[in-house]
Scaffold this motif. Sequence first.
Motif, PDB file in Angstrom:
ATOM      1  N   PHE A  89       0.837  -1.203   0.000  1.00  0.00           N
ATOM      2  CA  PHE A  89       0.000   0.000   0.000  1.00  0.00           C
ATOM      3  C   PHE A  89       0.875   1.257   0.000  1.00  0.00           C
ATOM      4  O   PHE A  89       0.655   2.191  -0.764  1.00  0.00           O
ATOM      5  N   ALA A  90       1.891   1.238   0.845  1.00  0.00           N
ATOM      6  CA  ALA A  90       2.796   2.390   0.929  1.00  0.00           C
ATOM      7  C   ALA A  90       3.479   2.638  -0.414  1.00  0.00           C
ATOM      8  O   ALA A  90       3.520   3.761  -0.915  1.00  0.00           O
ATOM      9  N   ILE A 117       2.775   9.211  -4.320  1.00  0.00           N
ATOM     10  CA  ILE A 117       1.973  10.095  -5.180  1.00  0.00           C
ATOM     11  C   ILE A 117       2.075  11.554  -4.739  1.00  0.00           C
ATOM     12  O   ILE A 117       1.974  11.870  -3.553  1.00  0.00           O
ATOM     13  N   LYS A 118       2.269  12.429  -5.747  1.00  0.00           N
ATOM     14  CA  LYS A 118       2.473  13.835  -5.398  1.00  0.00           C
ATOM     15  C   LYS A 118       1.242  14.696  -5.667  1.00  0.00           C
ATOM     16  O   LYS A 118       1.342  15.911  -5.750  1.00  0.00           O
ATOM     17  N   LEU A 155      -3.534  11.698  -2.520  1.00  0.00           N
ATOM     18  CA  LEU A 155      -2.742  11.252  -1.380  1.00  0.00           C
ATOM     19  C   LEU A 155      -3.545  11.337  -0.079  1.00  0.00           C
ATOM     20  O   LEU A 155      -3.471  10.447   0.770  1.00  0.00           O
ATOM     21  N   SER A 156      -4.350  12.395   0.066  1.00  0.00           N
ATOM     22  CA  SER A 156      -5.024  12.611   1.349  1.00  0.00           C
ATOM     23  C   SER A 156      -6.026  11.510   1.687  1.00  0.00           C
ATOM     24  O   SER A 156      -6.182  11.145   2.854  1.00  0.00           O
ATOM     25  N   PRO A 162       7.778  14.908  -1.117  1.00  0.00           N
ATOM     26  CA  PRO A 162       7.966  16.318  -0.732  1.00  0.00           C
ATOM     27  C   PRO A 162       6.705  16.984  -0.174  1.00  0.00           C
ATOM     28  O   PRO A 162       6.791  18.012   0.487  1.00  0.00           O
ATOM     29  N   LEU A 163       5.538  16.390  -0.433  1.00  0.00           N
ATOM     30  CA  LEU A 163       4.312  16.987   0.107  1.00  0.00           C
ATOM     31  C   LEU A 163       4.190  16.788   1.617  1.00  0.00           C
ATOM     32  O   LEU A 163       3.445  17.490   2.296  1.00  0.00           O
ATOM     33  N   MET A 164       4.923  15.797   2.131  1.00  0.00           N
ATOM     34  CA  MET A 164       4.679  15.382   3.512  1.00  0.00           C
ATOM     35  C   MET A 164       5.245  16.310   4.582  1.00  0.00           C
ATOM     36  O   MET A 164       4.739  16.332   5.704  1.00  0.00           O
ATOM     37  N   GLY A 165       6.310  17.039   4.242  1.00  0.00           N
ATOM     38  CA  GLY A 165       6.954  17.893   5.234  1.00  0.00           C
ATOM     39  C   GLY A 165       5.971  18.770   5.988  1.00  0.00           C
ATOM     40  O   GLY A 165       5.873  18.709   7.215  1.00  0.00           O
TER      41      GLY A 165
END
Lengths: 131, 201
Positions: free
Chosen positions: B92-93, B99-100, B105-106, B142-145
Motif C-alpha cells: 500500500f505504501a 503520489i504527489k 494522497l489525502s 515532498p508533500l509530507m513535510g
Amino acid sequence: MSDFLKQFKKLALADANSALESLFPELNKEEKALGVQYEIASTRVNEPESLIQLNNALRSQTFITGNKPSKSDIVVFANVFSVASKWTSLEDLSAFRHILRWADLVQNTLVDVPEKIAIKYDADIAREIKE
Amino acid sequence: MSFILSVAAKAAAVAYPALIATLFVNAADAVDVSIPIEFVDDKTVSTEVKDASAQLTTPEGSKLTAQAEILAYLSEKFPTVLPLGSSEWIQFALDKFYIKNFKELSTDLEKLDSHLNFRSFISGFQISAADVAVWGVLRANPLMGSVLKNGVYANISRWYALLVADGRFDAVVDTMIKDVNELRKQAKLAKSGGKKESHKA
C-alpha cells in the motif's frame, strides 16, 4: 526504543509503583517533569478533566514522557487501567482513543495484566479534525 | 556472489525503505552481516529494469529491484532484526504514498491515520518492515513535510515522530546526502582530469 520494548520483561500490575527507574532509558529534565505531572494527574481519574488532559498529551506522543518508555507509563497505566477497561461505547472509544492506543502498547510490552483491556482496533470512529 | 545494495540517487522517488531496511541489518549486533551500499548518480540502477530506484543483489545471485521484494527478502533472512509486519501495508505504501497529488494522497493518508487510531506501530508492538516502508515512502514525498509539521493527521504525526526519535530512520537520509555529495565531488574531479576546481577571476 523498539528493541527496548522487545526485550523488556513485563512487570506485574501490582508492582507498578515499585518499578525502578533504572529499568528504563534515561530521561532529561523536561521528560521527567512531564512524567511527574501525568503521574499526579492520573490519580484523579474520577475527574473528566484529567482524562481529557492525558488523552490530549498522548495524541502527539507515543509514551507519557514523549518517545521513550518510562516508569511513568507504568504508574499512570496502573491508575487508569480499571476506568479504561470500561470504555466500550463508540463515543468513549472516540473520546479516549489516544489513552486506549497507549494503554494497549503498555499492556503488551511493559505490564502484565490479569485481563487485558479489549481494543477494537478497527472501530469506525471519525477522524479528529484539527481546530 | 555477495550482498550489495545499489540505490539510484536521481530516482523520481528515492528508495528510502530499501535503504533503511539494509541499515537496520547492518546496525544489528545479532547478525554478522554488513551489506555494502552503493549510490549511483542516475535515475535507475538496473540495466534490465526501467526506473529501478534500488537493487539488492543477494548471495544466492538474485537481483531484486522491487522494494517490496527487497523488504520481504531481508525480513525473511533476518526476522529478528526486522519482522515483516504486514505485506499489505508495505505494498500500500509503495503504491500510494509516493503520489504527489495531494487530493489523491489525502484519501490514503486518512486510511493510515485511522489505522493508527489504536495502534502505536503499523503492526504489533515493535518496528517492522511495514513501518520502514510507510515511513520511508512518506519521507521521500515532498508533500509530507508540511503535512506532518502541521499535524493534519495527528496519529500519523505521532507515529512518524516516534520513528524519527529511534535515530536509525533519519540517519539514513543524512548518510545518503553525504555519500551522494561525495560521489558527485569525485565525479567532477575525475571529469576535470583530477585537478582541483579553481576559482576563476
